[in-house]
Design a protein around this motif. Structure first.
Motif, PDB file in Angstrom:
ATOM      1  N   PRO A 202      19.640 -50.609 -29.582  1.00 47.17           N
ATOM      2  CA  PRO A 202      18.325 -50.573 -28.928  1.00 47.17           C
ATOM      3  C   PRO A 202      17.202 -51.158 -29.779  1.00 47.17           C
ATOM      4  O   PRO A 202      16.298 -51.824 -29.260  1.00 47.17           O
ATOM      5  N   LEU A 270      15.896 -51.089 -21.910  1.00 47.53           N
ATOM      6  CA  LEU A 270      15.251 -50.004 -22.658  1.00 47.53           C
ATOM      7  C   LEU A 270      14.823 -48.864 -21.754  1.00 47.53           C
ATOM      8  O   LEU A 270      14.811 -47.696 -22.171  1.00 47.53           O
ATOM      9  N   ALA A 273      17.944 -46.955 -21.836  1.00 48.54           N
ATOM     10  CA  ALA A 273      18.393 -46.481 -23.146  1.00 48.54           C
ATOM     11  C   ALA A 273      17.528 -45.366 -23.704  1.00 48.54           C
ATOM     12  O   ALA A 273      18.000 -44.539 -24.490  1.00 48.54           O
ATOM     13  N   CYS A 274      16.247 -45.318 -23.328  1.00 51.40           N
ATOM     14  CA  CYS A 274      15.321 -44.304 -23.839  1.00 51.40           C
ATOM     15  C   CYS A 274      15.367 -43.064 -22.956  1.00 51.40           C
ATOM     16  O   CYS A 274      15.242 -43.161 -21.729  1.00 51.40           O
ATOM     17  N   HIS A 275      15.537 -41.906 -23.569  1.00 54.85           N
ATOM     18  CA  HIS A 275      15.639 -40.662 -22.805  1.00 54.85           C
ATOM     19  C   HIS A 275      14.333 -40.390 -22.057  1.00 54.85           C
ATOM     20  O   HIS A 275      13.245 -40.516 -22.625  1.00 54.85           O
ATOM     21  N   ALA A 281      15.980 -43.090 -28.257  1.00 62.01           N
ATOM     22  CA  ALA A 281      17.151 -43.924 -27.972  1.00 62.01           C
ATOM     23  C   ALA A 281      18.167 -43.690 -29.079  1.00 62.01           C
ATOM     24  O   ALA A 281      17.854 -43.117 -30.121  1.00 62.01           O
ATOM     25  N   SER A 285      24.189 -48.657 -28.493  1.00 65.48           N
ATOM     26  CA  SER A 285      24.471 -48.300 -27.106  1.00 65.48           C
ATOM     27  C   SER A 285      25.245 -49.405 -26.412  1.00 65.48           C
ATOM     28  O   SER A 285      25.288 -50.557 -26.870  1.00 65.48           O
ATOM     29  N   GLY A 289      22.884 -48.980 -21.606  1.00 65.70           N
ATOM     30  CA  GLY A 289      22.021 -47.974 -22.202  1.00 65.70           C
ATOM     31  C   GLY A 289      22.724 -46.714 -22.651  1.00 65.70           C
ATOM     32  O   GLY A 289      22.116 -45.864 -23.310  1.00 65.70           O
ATOM     33  N   ALA A 307      17.321 -46.382 -34.725  1.00 66.66           N
ATOM     34  CA  ALA A 307      16.549 -46.066 -33.522  1.00 66.66           C
ATOM     35  C   ALA A 307      15.092 -45.719 -33.802  1.00 66.66           C
ATOM     36  O   ALA A 307      14.268 -45.736 -32.884  1.00 66.66           O
ATOM     37  N   ILE A 375      19.844 -37.724 -28.506  1.00 68.96           N
ATOM     38  CA  ILE A 375      18.665 -38.305 -27.878  1.00 68.96           C
ATOM     39  C   ILE A 375      17.983 -37.360 -26.883  1.00 68.96           C
ATOM     40  O   ILE A 375      16.816 -37.571 -26.554  1.00 68.96           O
TER      41      ILE A 375
END
Length: 447
Positions: A202, A270, A273-275, A281, A285, A289, A307, A375
């Motif tokens: 990421p 992204l 991939a980002c919670h 992240a 990944s 993601g 990250a 994450i």
């Protein structure tokens, strides 16, 4: 600088009409003199300080310098390219050239399928390549360092080198073992162009850089700078490749289109991939993601090291897009080149700012926060480190995306301002991210 103030929030214009935005450190009450002193102190310690406990950069001979990962006793493309970026933004041309000379001499592959890519790991003993394979964050930062260097030092040769590297990253002919850095099917940066690394990191998805790459290619064409003739014929099946011109060479318009697509793909990636709650992240990944665990990095599926940089990448894009919007509205000189910005600027910035707020709110609510976590925030499989200098640097840098007066700016900017320059065994990564954070919060990335 002589300035005239215009009534557009935090934006000022200088006498030439260019946007002059208050830096994050100015927003928390620091004067330009204090900010410059902070930068010089940090730079002096990390690049010129005590070799046993402070500095990470070392001269070699009359024209070379290298940066050491002290904890692992090796030289990495990551650190060398970070160092060049820092040197450019600090106006240190001698250091910039020394680092670049070393990188070209000892890290750049000069033949075979890897030609044009940089070894990610070189020995401190004899400067031999420990692994000739590249790590794309090195190439990404080498390219952006050369672009910044071309602007700061007025050197078109750096721009030519940047375009050559960008063409290798995007269009290099593939073999059974070596691929382009931008995966042709996923349209995203690979963890490595080497066979078997068809996933991503990421933090390698550097949105703002991709837009600047397209801009640089366009500027180079306008200046008549001869780049590297390369064909995209082999990328016909790519989800991002353009079409070659009549002579088989890539044009600047095609470069702009290519990097614009990479940026758009990275943005959509992204978002997955980002919670959605914590904003975190993973270090590595899948292209969709999903966090990826690897046998050589037991925390690769967690927020742990790599990250930490994701928020900074997102924040720089949000800030650059804001500057472009203000310029388009007449509040300053043009930022970027037509065609390099996303079609849906407002929507992109809205998500980017929301993502930064998710992450910083989470950390602010969990003080003293830690540097290692699943994450979703549900702990860690071993004892987690308290926030490191590197993470504090990146969280401080992330505040550049936020509008002036946002309550999250002050705590994270002050965390960074009050932090001592990292020392000791792990000063390489923590120190360089800390330095990048200082530069970001000082407004130095707006070149």
């Amino acid at each position: 600088m002589n300035e005239k103030v215009v009534d557009v929030g935090q934006v000022r214009r200088d006498v030439q009409g260019s946007c002059v935005m208050k830096s994050v450190f100015e927003q928390i009450g620091k004067t330009p003199a204090e900010i410059e002193a902070k930068l010089q102190t940090a730079f002096g310690q990390l690049f010129e300080g005590d070799p046993e406990n402070e500095r990470v950069c070392f001269n070699h001979g009359d024209d070379l310098a290298y940066i050491v990962d002290i904890g692992h006793t090796d030289i990495r493309s990551e650190g060398m390219s970070y160092g060049m970026t820092i040197a450019a933004l600090m106006g240190k041309r001698d250091l910039f050239d020394r680092l670049w000379n070393f990188s070209r001499r000892y890290m750049r592959n000069k033949e075979g399928a890897l030609e044009g890519y940089y070894s990610w790991q070189v020995s401190t003993k004899d400067f031999s390549m420990m692994d000739p394979g590249p790590a794309p964050d090195g190439e990404e930062y080498f390219a952006i360092a050369l672009i910044y260097g071309a602007k700061v030092f007025g050197c078109d040769e750096y721009l030519k080198e940047a375009v050559k590297l960008l063409h290798d990253m995007a269009y290099k002919p593939e073999t059974e073992e070596v691929f382009t850095m931008m995966d042709r099917k996923a349209g995203l940066v690979r963890f490595s162009p080497m066979k078997g690394n068809d996933y991503t990191d990421p933090s390698y998805n550097t949105l703002a850089f991709y837009r600047m790459y397209g801009e640089a290619c366009k500027v180079a064409e306008a200046k008549g700078i001869a780049g590297v003739a390369c064909s995209v014929a082999g990328a016909a099946s790519s989800s991002v490749a353009g079409s070659a011109g009549s002579d088989g060479a890539v044009t600047a318009d095609q470069d702009v289109d290519f990097w614009k697509k990479i940026a758009a793909n990275s943005f959509e990636y992204l978002k997955k991939a980002c919670h959605p709650v914590t904003g975190m992240a993973a270090d590595y990944s899948e292209f969709d993601g999903t966090p990826r665990k690897t046998p050589w990095h037991d925390a690769s599926h967690c927020f742990c090291g790599d990250a930490w940089r994701v928020a900074w990448n997102i924040a720089l894009d949000a800030k650059n897009l804001e500057r472009a919007q203000l310029a388009a509205a007449g509040n300053g000189a043009a930022v970027g080149v037509a065609g390099t910005q996303p079609d849906n600027v407002a929507a992109v910035r809205e998500w980017e700012i929301a993502e930064i707020r998710h992450l910083l709110n989470y950390f602010n609510d969990h003080r003293p926060y830690v540097a290692d976590s699943y994450i979703d925030g549900s702990g860690f499989f071993r004892e987690a480190r308290l926030a490191t200098g590197g993470l504090i640097g990146m969280n401080g840098a992330a505040t550049i995306a936020l509008p002036e007066g946002d309550p999250l700016i002050k705590p994270f900017a002050e965390d960074l301002w009050n932090l001592e320059v990292p020392t000791g065994t792990w000063r390489y990564y923590d120190g360089l991210l800390y330095m990048l954070g200082l530069l970001a919060c000082s407004g130095k990335f707006y070149v």
